[in-house]
Write a protein that holds these residues in place. Structure first.
Motif, mmCIF file in Angstrom:
data_model
loop_
_atom_site.group_PDB
_atom_site.id
_atom_site.type_symbol
_atom_site.label_atom_id
_atom_site.label_comp_id
_atom_site.label_asym_id
_atom_site.label_seq_id
_atom_site.Cartn_x
_atom_site.Cartn_y
_atom_site.Cartn_z
ATOM 1 N N SER A 166 -25.953 38.765 1.230
ATOM 2 C CA SER A 166 -26.453 37.393 1.011
ATOM 3 C C SER A 166 -25.488 36.570 0.166
ATOM 4 N N GLY A 167 -24.507 37.250 -0.447
ATOM 5 C CA GLY A 167 -23.544 36.544 -1.292
ATOM 6 C C GLY A 167 -23.996 36.358 -2.728
ATOM 7 N N LYS A 168 -25.212 36.874 -3.057
ATOM 8 C CA LYS A 168 -25.694 36.729 -4.435
ATOM 9 C C LYS A 168 -24.855 37.548 -5.408
ATOM 10 N N VAL A 169 -24.514 38.765 -5.001
ATOM 11 C CA VAL A 169 -23.686 39.640 -5.840
ATOM 12 C C VAL A 169 -22.289 39.694 -5.228
ATOM 13 N N LYS A 170 -21.295 39.380 -6.048
ATOM 14 C CA LYS A 170 -19.917 39.288 -5.558
ATOM 15 C C LYS A 170 -19.041 40.353 -6.221
ATOM 16 N N VAL A 171 -18.015 40.743 -5.488
ATOM 17 C CA VAL A 171 -17.047 41.709 -6.010
ATOM 18 C C VAL A 171 -15.915 40.950 -6.678
ATOM 19 N N LEU A 172 -15.575 41.376 -7.864
ATOM 20 C CA LEU A 172 -14.471 40.781 -8.602
ATOM 21 C C LEU A 172 -13.250 41.684 -8.427
ATOM 22 N N VAL A 173 -12.259 41.230 -7.638
ATOM 23 C CA VAL A 173 -11.017 41.991 -7.468
ATOM 24 C C VAL A 173 -9.963 41.366 -8.371
ATOM 25 N N ASP A 174 -9.342 42.179 -9.206
ATOM 26 C CA ASP A 174 -8.362 41.645 -10.151
ATOM 27 C C ASP A 174 -7.271 40.865 -9.406
ATOM 28 N N PRO A 175 -6.959 39.655 -9.892
ATOM 29 C CA PRO A 175 -5.996 38.800 -9.178
ATOM 30 C C PRO A 175 -4.577 39.359 -9.118
ATOM 31 N N LYS A 176 -4.259 40.348 -9.949
ATOM 32 C CA LYS A 176 -2.925 40.964 -9.847
ATOM 33 C C LYS A 176 -2.809 41.810 -8.585
ATOM 34 N N GLY A 177 -3.946 42.182 -8.013
ATOM 35 C CA GLY A 177 -3.950 43.027 -6.824
ATOM 36 C C GLY A 177 -4.258 42.245 -5.574
ATOM 37 N N PRO A 178 -4.465 42.936 -4.438
ATOM 38 C CA PRO A 178 -4.389 44.398 -4.384
ATOM 39 C C PRO A 178 -2.949 44.905 -4.505
ATOM 40 N N TYR A 179 -2.846 46.134 -4.997
ATOM 41 C CA TYR A 179 -1.552 46.799 -5.123
ATOM 42 C C TYR A 179 -1.281 47.594 -3.853
ATOM 43 N N SER A 180 -0.056 47.522 -3.346
ATOM 44 C CA SER A 180 0.288 48.301 -2.155
ATOM 45 C C SER A 180 0.333 49.789 -2.512
ATOM 46 N N ARG A 207 -7.115 45.591 -19.589
ATOM 47 C CA ARG A 207 -7.107 44.125 -19.519
ATOM 48 C C ARG A 207 -7.485 43.604 -18.136
ATOM 49 N N ALA A 208 -7.854 44.496 -17.249
ATOM 50 C CA ALA A 208 -8.149 44.070 -15.877
ATOM 51 C C ALA A 208 -9.389 43.180 -15.831
ATOM 52 N N THR A 209 -9.390 42.265 -14.883
ATOM 53 C CA THR A 209 -10.565 41.440 -14.596
ATOM 54 C C THR A 209 -11.176 41.973 -13.310
ATOM 55 N N GLY A 210 -12.322 42.615 -13.416
ATOM 56 C CA GLY A 210 -12.919 43.216 -12.224
ATOM 57 C C GLY A 210 -12.181 44.481 -11.827
ATOM 58 N N LYS A 211 -12.005 44.663 -10.523
ATOM 59 C CA LYS A 211 -11.522 45.932 -9.990
ATOM 60 C C LYS A 211 -10.059 45.886 -9.567
#
Length: 309
Positions: A269-283, A298-302
């Protein structure tokens, strides 16, 4: 297949990218998953440092708990999943008690059917990989704390992997009356966007000295002595990093696909969102860099690894 592995405990430098690792065989109750994306969790580096030595599997160890991928083979006793299904999950049911030797930082991984769920249709594999261990930990902690509609909560490190889900689940699943959370200065607006009513800058104020007290304090960062000071007389504190004084408890998540399936509607439904760290994704060839970043706290999210060859 290609996989990251280590043959001894130590720092990031013990991780080696290997190209000749056998594809795992599967048991009757397992499926073989072609890994599309994987995510890192603090337990991955703590294990590599030897914190789980007493219960750990033999070497070599392929790290990684979280996976999002495609089922390519099913065991004879698998009931629901089939080849071609897009799935996600945490492949270790009890990560500390019974660590898995061959984890998700590989091209293929074997996983028990009961630990996987169908990937939410609206999420890509990168987002799905960032969910399992963190959202299951957030949910189980809230359940164990008896959190329910109308209660208040303070989340320590609300911008982290688990903390970002605690805020969202407290709001959308448990109907909290008030949500407060801590972060550094630059992440205060993010806390509010996730659903926090009160955003506390831990670099400028001590949450434990403030007059507001909470029904639940959820410690995602490792400040147990401070956490219990912010609890109401009838409240409780939750720790996921280590022991905590009364009225607190420490737990390690028991992962299961049924928890993920239960939460899928909130994700779709989009109510709960995943926070992926903006430095990633890492290859895949940058896994060691991803671990180095994870260990800065210091990561923001995952922190997500994608694509996997």
């Amino acid at each position: 297949m290609k996989a990251w592995k280590y043959d001894e405990y130590g720092g990031v430098d013990v991780l080696k990218l290997s190209t000749d690792v056998p594809v795992p065989s599967i048991n009757d109750d397992q499926v073989l998953v072609k890994v599309v994306a994987a995510a890192l969790n603090p337990i991955d580096f703590k294990r590599r440092l030897g914190f789980l030595k007493a219960t750990d599997s033999p070497f070599p160890i392929i790290p990684g708990h979280d996976v999002a991928g495609i089922v390519v083979k099913v065991g004879s006793k698998v009931k629901c999943l089939k080849e071609g299904d897009e799935v996600y999950g945490d492949i270790a049911e009890k990560a500390a008690e019974k660590p898995i030797q061959f984890g998700t930082l590989a091209e293929y991984v074997a996983a028990e059917e009961k630990l996987l769920a169908l990937k939410p249709k609206n999420l890509d594999f990168v987002q799905a990989a960032g969910l399992p261990l963190a959202i299951a930990t957030a949910y189980e902690g809230l359940e164990r704390a008896g959190f329910s509609e109308g209660k208040s909560i303070l989340v320590l490190n609300g911008a982290g992997g688990v903390g970002s889900f605690v805020i969202q689940l407290a709001k959308h699943v448990f109907a909290a009356s008030k949500i407060a959370a801590t972060s550094s200065t630059g992440k205060l607006e993010l806390l509010k966007s996730l659903g926090a009513d009160v955003a506390i800058d831990y670099t400028k104020e001590n949450f434990e000295d403030q007059p507001d007290k909470y029904d639940v304090v959820y410690d995602c960062v490792g400040q147990p002595e401070k956490a219990v000071k912010a609890v109401k007389d009838t409240g409780i504190a939750v720790s996921i990093t280590g022991p905590i004084p009364p009225p607190g408890f420490f737990f390690i998540v028991t992962s299961t696909g049924s928890t993920l399936s239960k939460l899928n509607p909130y994700l779709e439904s989009g109510k709960v969102k995943v926070l992926v760290d903006p430095k990633g994704p890492y290859s895949f060839d940058k896994v060691n860099e991803a671990f180095t970043y994870l260990e800065t706290h210091r990561a923001t999210g995952k922190i997500v690894i994608y694509p996997i060859p």
